[in-house]
Design a protein around this motif. Structure first.
Motif, mmCIF file in Angstrom:
data_model
loop_
_atom_site.group_PDB
_atom_site.id
_atom_site.type_symbol
_atom_site.label_atom_id
_atom_site.label_comp_id
_atom_site.label_asym_id
_atom_site.label_seq_id
_atom_site.Cartn_x
_atom_site.Cartn_y
_atom_site.Cartn_z
ATOM 1 N N ALA A 1 36.398 -31.593 14.561
ATOM 2 C CA ALA A 1 35.158 -31.810 15.312
ATOM 3 C C ALA A 1 35.420 -32.562 16.600
ATOM 4 C CB ALA A 1 34.151 -32.571 14.448
ATOM 5 N N ALA A 2 36.283 -33.576 16.543
ATOM 6 C CA ALA A 2 36.598 -34.360 17.743
ATOM 7 C C ALA A 2 37.425 -33.552 18.734
ATOM 8 C CB ALA A 2 37.339 -35.639 17.340
ATOM 9 N N ALA A 3 38.362 -32.754 18.217
ATOM 10 C CA ALA A 3 39.244 -31.981 19.099
ATOM 11 C C ALA A 3 38.509 -30.838 19.778
ATOM 12 C CB ALA A 3 40.433 -31.444 18.298
ATOM 13 N N PHE A 4 37.576 -30.215 19.068
ATOM 14 C CA PHE A 4 36.887 -29.060 19.621
ATOM 15 C C PHE A 4 35.817 -29.443 20.645
ATOM 16 C CE2 PHE A 4 38.621 -26.465 16.158
ATOM 17 C CZ PHE A 4 38.904 -25.312 16.861
ATOM 18 N N LEU A 5 35.352 -30.686 20.638
ATOM 19 C CA LEU A 5 34.302 -31.081 21.576
ATOM 20 C C LEU A 5 34.683 -30.818 23.028
ATOM 21 C CD1 LEU A 5 31.600 -32.331 22.348
ATOM 22 C CD2 LEU A 5 32.609 -34.598 21.993
ATOM 23 N N PRO A 6 35.800 -31.351 23.553
ATOM 24 C CA PRO A 6 36.145 -31.054 24.953
ATOM 25 C C PRO A 6 36.468 -29.586 25.188
ATOM 26 C CG PRO A 6 37.926 -32.248 23.874
ATOM 27 C CD PRO A 6 36.771 -32.276 22.931
ATOM 28 N N ILE A 7 36.995 -28.900 24.164
ATOM 29 C CA ILE A 7 37.309 -27.479 24.314
ATOM 30 C C ILE A 7 36.029 -26.666 24.489
ATOM 31 C CG2 ILE A 7 38.277 -25.459 23.156
ATOM 32 C CD1 ILE A 7 40.254 -27.371 21.775
ATOM 33 N N CYS B 1 23.413 -32.046 29.013
ATOM 34 C CA CYS B 1 23.243 -33.317 29.723
ATOM 35 C C CYS B 1 23.830 -33.229 31.126
ATOM 36 C CB CYS B 1 23.921 -34.434 28.924
ATOM 37 S SG CYS B 1 23.988 -36.041 29.767
ATOM 38 N N MET B 2 25.014 -32.628 31.228
ATOM 39 C CA MET B 2 25.671 -32.557 32.525
ATOM 40 C C MET B 2 25.062 -31.475 33.425
ATOM 41 S SD MET B 2 27.544 -35.103 32.213
ATOM 42 C CE MET B 2 27.964 -34.962 33.956
ATOM 43 N N THR B 3 24.688 -30.328 32.871
ATOM 44 C CA THR B 3 24.087 -29.291 33.720
ATOM 45 C C THR B 3 22.759 -29.778 34.297
ATOM 46 O OG1 THR B 3 22.946 -28.207 31.859
ATOM 47 C CG2 THR B 3 25.170 -27.445 32.394
ATOM 48 N N ASP B 4 21.990 -30.517 33.497
ATOM 49 C CA ASP B 4 20.721 -31.047 33.991
ATOM 50 C C ASP B 4 20.954 -32.164 34.998
ATOM 51 O OD1 ASP B 4 17.927 -30.811 33.959
ATOM 52 O OD2 ASP B 4 17.716 -32.539 32.635
ATOM 53 N N MET C 1 33.544 -39.535 36.508
ATOM 54 C CA MET C 1 33.304 -40.610 35.554
ATOM 55 C C MET C 1 32.116 -40.333 34.632
ATOM 56 S SD MET C 1 34.429 -43.319 34.258
ATOM 57 C CE MET C 1 35.743 -43.633 35.450
ATOM 58 N N PRO C 2 30.977 -39.789 35.143
ATOM 59 C CA PRO C 2 29.875 -39.488 34.211
ATOM 60 C C PRO C 2 30.293 -38.558 33.080
ATOM 61 C CG PRO C 2 29.070 -39.419 36.462
ATOM 62 C CD PRO C 2 30.565 -39.554 36.545
ATOM 63 N N GLU C 3 31.099 -37.532 33.389
ATOM 64 C CA GLU C 3 31.560 -36.610 32.346
ATOM 65 C C GLU C 3 32.417 -37.329 31.315
ATOM 66 O OE1 GLU C 3 32.671 -32.348 33.698
ATOM 67 O OE2 GLU C 3 33.117 -33.666 35.371
ATOM 68 N N ILE C 4 33.324 -38.152 31.786
ATOM 69 C CA ILE C 4 34.223 -38.857 30.871
ATOM 70 C C ILE C 4 33.439 -39.784 29.958
ATOM 71 C CG2 ILE C 4 36.103 -40.541 30.749
ATOM 72 C CD1 ILE C 4 37.164 -39.312 33.371
ATOM 73 N N ILE C 5 32.464 -40.491 30.541
ATOM 74 C CA ILE C 5 31.644 -41.401 29.737
ATOM 75 C C ILE C 5 30.881 -40.630 28.667
ATOM 76 C CG2 ILE C 5 29.641 -42.944 29.801
ATOM 77 C CD1 ILE C 5 30.596 -43.858 32.563
ATOM 78 N N VAL C 6 30.271 -39.509 29.069
ATOM 79 C CA VAL C 6 29.499 -38.702 28.119
ATOM 80 C C VAL C 6 30.402 -38.173 27.011
ATOM 81 C CG1 VAL C 6 28.244 -36.528 27.855
ATOM 82 C CG2 VAL C 6 27.649 -38.092 29.711
ATOM 83 N N LEU C 7 31.591 -37.700 27.349
ATOM 84 C CA LEU C 7 32.506 -37.182 26.322
ATOM 85 C C LEU C 7 32.945 -38.281 25.361
ATOM 86 C CD1 LEU C 7 33.794 -34.320 25.818
ATOM 87 C CD2 LEU C 7 32.519 -34.556 27.947
ATOM 88 N N VAL C 8 33.237 -39.461 25.890
ATOM 89 C CA VAL C 8 33.659 -40.582 25.027
ATOM 90 C C VAL C 8 32.523 -40.976 24.083
ATOM 91 C CG1 VAL C 8 34.298 -43.020 24.994
ATOM 92 C CG2 VAL C 8 35.407 -41.472 26.603
ATOM 93 N N VAL C 9 31.304 -41.051 24.615
ATOM 94 C CA VAL C 9 30.146 -41.396 23.781
ATOM 95 C C VAL C 9 29.934 -40.335 22.698
ATOM 96 C CG1 VAL C 9 27.631 -41.667 23.789
ATOM 97 C CG2 VAL C 9 29.008 -42.781 25.541
ATOM 98 N N SER C 10 30.086 -39.071 23.072
ATOM 99 C CA SER C 10 29.915 -37.992 22.105
ATOM 100 C C SER C 10 30.975 -38.050 21.006
ATOM 101 C CB SER C 10 29.962 -36.631 22.809
ATOM 102 O OG SER C 10 28.852 -36.460 23.661
#
Length: 220
Positions: free
Chosen positions: A11-17, A88-91, A44-53
């Protein structure tokens, strides 16, 4: 290695993929030229969102191993989190909730529920009660807001809310929407007070819904 640990790693590995795959799939539909040429996972916004996810994935996995979630509910929460991370990012970039991505997530829900029904029909039917409650809540609340806002609320937000109800069920979607609405209201009041926006200005709503979903996941 235990199967639940393998599930967490997957689940964690597939998220960024999944994040990169869907955004590259949709990128040609962006309207702003800078987004058509955007290199993803560089801001940075993308990285923060991915880390939170990723942290949210860990939290709901813990709820699953503690016996608070069924396997089906865990899968639905993870898939919805993937979708909210992308939307979140597209919006945030274009103030749009893409129909193409919403349709994709709708199809995934149908496939997951259909395959699970073949495996365990009784469990799927028990799950459907929560789905119906989530759908009714989102359709009534967001439909009402759309009508009284006279179209100021985007139709994409309403469609997303319906999909959230399907994935999160009544157990999770009420809290997620509540926290998202509170956060968006506080942000709007602060921006109005500081003169950064006027009453006619609109803000992307999905990032607040995303944060609302994450908060609800962490509450458990």
């Amino acid at each position: 290695m235990r199967s639940d640990v393998l599930m967490l790693i997957a689940a964690a590995a597939f998220l960024p993929i999944v994040y990169l795959g869907v955004l590259y799939y949709y990128r040609e539909c962006f309207t702003q030229e800078c987004n058509k040429k955007r290199r993803f996972l560089r801001s940075m916004p993308e990285i923060i969102v991915l880390v939170v996810s990723e942290a949210a994935v860990l939290r709901i996995w813990y709820s699953y191993t503690s016996g608070k979630l069924s396997g089906l509910m865990l899968l639905m929460l993870i898939i919805m989190l993937y979708g909210m991370t992308i939307l979140c990012m597209t919006d945030y970039w274009e103030k749009v909730v893409p129909n193409r991505i919403l349709l994709l997530w709708m199809m995934i829900w149908i496939l997951v529920m259909g395959s699970y029904g073949v495996r365990d029909l009784n469990a799927m039917m028990r799950h459907m009660f929560g789905v119906i409650l989530g759908l009714v809540f989102c359709m009534l609340s967001f439909g009402f807001c759309y009508l009284i806002s006279k179209g100021n609320m985007g139709a994409g937000d309403v469609k997303l809310a319906v999909i959230m109800g399907m994935y999160l069920t009544g157990d999770y979607v009420v809290g997620a929407v509540f926290y998202g609405c509170i956060l968006s209201a506080v942000f709007s009041i602060l921006m109005l007070a500081r003169g950064k926006m006027t009453r006619k200005d609109s803000i992307p709503f999905v990032p607040f819904l995303y944060v609302g979903v994450v908060i609800r996941y962490f509450i458990g």
